[in-house]
Design a protein around this motif. Structure first.
Motif, PDB file in Angstrom:
ATOM      1  N   ASP A  92      44.355  32.495  32.189  1.00  0.00           N
ATOM      2  CA  ASP A  92      45.470  32.879  31.730  1.00  0.00           C
ATOM      3  C   ASP A  92      45.638  33.845  30.928  1.00  0.00           C
ATOM      4  N   ALA A  93      44.656  33.952  29.905  1.00  0.00           N
ATOM      5  CA  ALA A  93      44.556  35.099  28.898  1.00  0.00           C
ATOM      6  C   ALA A  93      44.386  36.206  29.452  1.00  0.00           C
ATOM      7  N   LEU A  94      43.367  36.413  30.464  1.00  0.00           N
ATOM      8  CA  LEU A  94      43.062  37.730  31.224  1.00  0.00           C
ATOM      9  C   LEU A  94      44.175  38.192  31.700  1.00  0.00           C
ATOM     10  N   MET A  95      45.020  37.200  32.710  1.00  0.00           N
ATOM     11  CA  MET A  95      46.386  37.942  33.153  1.00  0.00           C
ATOM     12  C   MET A  95      47.456  38.288  32.277  1.00  0.00           C
ATOM     13  N   ALA A  96      47.506  37.473  31.060  1.00  0.00           N
ATOM     14  CA  ALA A  96      48.397  38.056  29.943  1.00  0.00           C
ATOM     15  C   ALA A  96      48.063  39.439  29.685  1.00  0.00           C
ATOM     16  N   ALA A  97      46.845  39.821  29.397  1.00  0.00           N
ATOM     17  CA  ALA A  97      46.300  41.150  28.705  1.00  0.00           C
ATOM     18  C   ALA A  97      46.542  41.983  29.988  1.00  0.00           C
ATOM     19  N   HIS A  98      46.778  41.925  31.037  1.00  0.00           N
ATOM     20  CA  HIS A  98      47.278  42.784  32.104  1.00  0.00           C
ATOM     21  C   HIS A  98      48.363  42.930  32.669  1.00  0.00           C
ATOM     22  N   LYS A  99      49.205  42.023  31.751  1.00  0.00           N
ATOM     23  CA  LYS A  99      50.797  41.909  32.136  1.00  0.00           C
ATOM     24  C   LYS A  99      51.352  43.312  32.398  1.00  0.00           C
ATOM     25  N   GLY A 100      52.208  43.478  33.447  1.00  0.00           N
ATOM     26  CA  GLY A 100      52.612  44.749  33.645  1.00  0.00           C
ATOM     27  C   GLY A 100      52.023  45.892  34.409  1.00  0.00           C
ATOM     28  N   ARG A 101      50.752  45.375  34.603  1.00  0.00           N
ATOM     29  CA  ARG A 101      49.677  46.255  35.250  1.00  0.00           C
ATOM     30  C   ARG A 101      49.326  45.530  36.586  1.00  0.00           C
ATOM     31  N   VAL A 102      49.488  44.065  36.721  1.00  0.00           N
ATOM     32  CA  VAL A 102      48.970  43.560  37.947  1.00  0.00           C
ATOM     33  C   VAL A 102      49.882  42.389  38.134  1.00  0.00           C
ATOM     34  N   ASP A 103      50.149  42.291  39.671  1.00  0.00           N
ATOM     35  CA  ASP A 103      51.161  41.310  39.890  1.00  0.00           C
ATOM     36  C   ASP A 103      50.240  39.892  40.018  1.00  0.00           C
ATOM     37  N   ARG A 104      50.585  39.120  38.970  1.00  0.00           N
ATOM     38  CA  ARG A 104      49.935  37.792  38.725  1.00  0.00           C
ATOM     39  C   ARG A 104      50.120  37.074  39.964  1.00  0.00           C
ATOM     40  N   GLY A 245      38.273  32.547  50.443  1.00  0.00           N
ATOM     41  CA  GLY A 245      38.730  33.844  51.275  1.00  0.00           C
ATOM     42  C   GLY A 245      39.581  34.608  50.476  1.00  0.00           C
ATOM     43  N   GLN A 246      39.106  34.526  49.300  1.00  0.00           N
ATOM     44  CA  GLN A 246      40.217  35.576  48.247  1.00  0.00           C
ATOM     45  C   GLN A 246      39.897  36.891  47.987  1.00  0.00           C
ATOM     46  N   ASP A 247      40.760  37.726  48.753  1.00  0.00           N
ATOM     47  CA  ASP A 247      40.352  39.177  48.982  1.00  0.00           C
ATOM     48  C   ASP A 247      40.532  39.513  47.515  1.00  0.00           C
ATOM     49  N   LYS A 248      41.122  38.962  46.561  1.00  0.00           N
ATOM     50  CA  LYS A 248      41.139  39.539  45.107  1.00  0.00           C
ATOM     51  C   LYS A 248      40.100  39.422  44.246  1.00  0.00           C
ATOM     52  N   ALA A 249      39.258  38.784  44.678  1.00  0.00           N
ATOM     53  CA  ALA A 249      38.194  38.235  43.847  1.00  0.00           C
ATOM     54  C   ALA A 249      37.504  39.389  43.201  1.00  0.00           C
ATOM     55  N   GLU A 250      37.216  40.314  44.044  1.00  0.00           N
ATOM     56  CA  GLU A 250      36.671  41.726  43.391  1.00  0.00           C
ATOM     57  C   GLU A 250      37.433  42.270  42.477  1.00  0.00           C
ATOM     58  N   THR A 251      38.634  42.570  42.639  1.00  0.00           N
ATOM     59  CA  THR A 251      39.437  43.046  41.528  1.00  0.00           C
ATOM     60  C   THR A 251      39.415  42.125  40.220  1.00  0.00           C
ATOM     61  N   LEU A 252      39.438  40.938  40.180  1.00  0.00           N
ATOM     62  CA  LEU A 252      39.425  40.015  39.290  1.00  0.00           C
ATOM     63  C   LEU A 252      37.898  40.162  38.381  1.00  0.00           C
ATOM     64  N   LEU A 253      37.065  40.438  39.339  1.00  0.00           N
ATOM     65  CA  LEU A 253      35.701  40.578  38.597  1.00  0.00           C
ATOM     66  C   LEU A 253      35.506  41.734  37.905  1.00  0.00           C
ATOM     67  N   GLU A 254      36.184  42.838  38.361  1.00  0.00           N
ATOM     68  CA  GLU A 254      36.306  44.195  37.875  1.00  0.00           C
ATOM     69  C   GLU A 254      37.096  44.133  36.422  1.00  0.00           C
ATOM     70  N   MET A 255      38.018  43.517  36.324  1.00  0.00           N
ATOM     71  CA  MET A 255      38.669  43.071  35.391  1.00  0.00           C
ATOM     72  C   MET A 255      38.106  42.339  34.326  1.00  0.00           C
ATOM     73  N   ILE A 256      37.353  41.550  34.730  1.00  0.00           N
ATOM     74  CA  ILE A 256      36.352  40.652  33.758  1.00  0.00           C
ATOM     75  C   ILE A 256      35.547  41.502  33.048  1.00  0.00           C
ATOM     76  N   ALA A 257      34.805  42.355  33.793  1.00  0.00           N
ATOM     77  CA  ALA A 257      33.826  43.291  33.667  1.00  0.00           C
ATOM     78  C   ALA A 257      34.141  44.354  32.612  1.00  0.00           C
ATOM     79  N   LYS A 258      35.257  44.853  32.593  1.00  0.00           N
ATOM     80  CA  LYS A 258      35.956  45.849  31.509  1.00  0.00           C
ATOM     81  C   LYS A 258      36.014  45.428  30.467  1.00  0.00           C
ATOM     82  N   ARG A 259      36.780  43.894  30.415  1.00  0.00           N
ATOM     83  CA  ARG A 259      37.275  43.234  29.131  1.00  0.00           C
ATOM     84  C   ARG A 259      35.756  42.969  28.404  1.00  0.00           C
ATOM     85  N   ARG A 260      35.060  42.383  28.908  1.00  0.00           N
ATOM     86  CA  ARG A 260      33.726  42.241  28.390  1.00  0.00           C
ATOM     87  C   ARG A 260      32.868  43.220  27.704  1.00  0.00           C
ATOM     88  N   VAL A 261      32.866  44.238  28.410  1.00  0.00           N
ATOM     89  CA  VAL A 261      32.608  45.619  27.781  1.00  0.00           C
ATOM     90  C   VAL A 261      33.142  45.718  26.355  1.00  0.00           C
TER      91      VAL A 261
END
Length: 305
Positions: A92-104, A245-261
Motif C-alpha cells: 500500500d505504501a508503494l502504491m501511495a508513493a506512485h500515486k498519479g503515475r500508475v493505475d492502482r 498469471g499477473q502480467d504486472k509483476a515485473e512492473t512491480l518488481l521494477e518499482m520495488i528495485a528503484k525504491r530500494r536503491v
C-alpha cells in the motif's frame, strides 16, 4: 518512568529499574483484549530489554547469553501472521508513493494475493500460549535481580556502546555496494540497538543525545522500509504468486528495485555521518557527558538537602 538512565541513580539500580519496567509492561500488554497489538508491544519490549543486555554485555558474563536467548525466544514465539500484514502495508505504501503515475487498479490481483496469504497465516497460526508467556516473563522479572548488580560501573556501558557502534560500522561497510538484502538487514539490526542505547543514555546531555537518537531512528526507518520492500519482492516471486498469471509483476518488481536503491543511498549517506566518529571516541565522549551530568545531579541533591 521513561526508558532512560537517570543521572541520580547508579548504573546497576537504573538498569534493574528499566528492565523490570519493560517486563512489567510486557506482562500488561499480553493481558490486553487486543491480542495482536499486545503481542506487537511485547516484541518491542523484548527488543528493548535485549538492547539493555547488549549495552551491559561486557559485565554480564554467562548471564548475557541466557537472558538474550530468553527474550529472543519470547519474541520469536509470538511472530505469527504479523509479517504477512507488513507485506500488505508495504504494498500500500508503494502504491501511495506512485500515486498519479500508475493505475492502482491494475495491481488489484497482487493485493488480493497478499490478503490471501495473510488469511492463511491467520488460519494456520495458533495463538501463543498466554500462560506460558506470563510464566516466562515472571521468571525473567525475577532474574533481573541476578544480573543487574553486575553492571556496577559506567565503564561497562562505554564498552558496550563502542562494541555496538563498531558492529554497526562494519555492517554498513559490508552493505555498501552489496546487492544482497541480508547485509542491509544486518546493518538495520545493529542500528536499532544503537538507537535504543542513545535513548537509554539520553540524560547524559539531552540536546545532542536526543538529536542523535532521532537521526538514528530515521536511519532505522529507512533500512526498515528497504527490508520490507525486499521481503515484498520475495513474496511476489514465489511460485504461488507466479501461478496467478499477473502480467504486472515485473512492473512491480521494477518499482520495488528503484525504491530500494533510493533508500539504500539515503541510508548510506546518513549512516556515514552518524558513524563517522570512531566507536571508542564516541563512547568516551558520552562517558564524559555522563560524568558532568552526575556532578550536576549531586550538586542539585546537596542544594535541596
Amino acid at each position: 518512568m521513561a526508558y532512560r538512565l537517570e543521572m541520580s541513580e547508579s548504573t546497576s539500580k537504573g538498569f534493574a529499574r528499566i528492565a523490570a519496567e519493560q517486563i512489567d509492561r510486557a506482562r500488561r500488554d499480553i493481558a490486553r483484549r487486543d491480542t495482536v497489538e499486545g503481542i506487537h508491544k511485547l516484541r518491542q519490549r523484548c527488543k528493548r530489554v535485549r538492547a539493555i543486555l547488549r549495552l551491559a554485555r561486557p559485565a554480564l558474563g554467562k548471564h548475557y547469553a541466557r537472558e538474550n536467548r530468553r527474550f529472543r525466544d519470547l519474541a520469536r514465539a509470538v511472530g505469527g501472521p504479523r509479517d504477512e500484514q507488513v507485506l500488505i502495508d508495504t504494498f500500500d505504501a508503494l502504491m501511495a508513493a506512485h500515486k498519479g503515475r500508475v493505475d492502482r487498479r491494475q495491481f488489484t490481483p497482487t493485493r488480493q494475493q497478499l490478503l490471501k496469504r495473510h488469511r492463511q497465516a491467520l488460519e494456520t497460526s495458533a495463538l501463543p500460549d498466554m500462560a506460558w508467556l506470563a510464566a516466562e516473563l515472571e521468571t525473567a522479572r525475577d532474574a533481573v535481580d541476578d544480573w543487574a548488580p553486575a553492571i556496577d560501573r559506567f565503564r561497562t556501558l562505554r564498552e558496550g556502546m563502542a562494541e555496538t557502534c563498531r558492529r554497526a560500522r562494519q555492517a554498513m561497510k559490508q552493505a555498501e555496494g552489496a546487492d544482497d538484502e541480508v547485509y542491509f538487514h544486518e546493518w538495520r539490526k545493529q542500528v536499532k540497538y544503537h538507537r535504543h542505547h542513545c535513548e537509554l543514555l539520553v540524560n547524559v546531555w539531552k540536546a545532542p543525545m536526543e538529536a542523535r537518537a532521532k537521526e538514528v531512528h530515521r536511519l532505522a526507518d529507512l533500512l526498515g522500509e528497504e527490508h520490507d520492500l525486499a521481503m515484498l519482492a520475495l513474496a511476489l516471486g514465489d511460485p504461488e504468486a507466479a501461478a496467478q498469471g499477473q502480467d504486472k509483476a515485473e512492473t512491480l518488481l521494477e518499482m520495488i528495485a528503484k525504491r530500494r536503491v533510493t533508500l539504500q543511498g539515503e541510508a548510506l549517506l546518513l549512516g556515514r555521518r552518524l558513524f563517522a566518529e570512531k566507536p571508542e571516541a564516541l563512547a568516551k565522549r558520552i562517558g564524559r557527558y555522563r560524568a558532568v551530568a552526575r556532578e550536576e545531579a549531586r550538586e542539585v541533591r546537596s542544594t535541596v538537602s
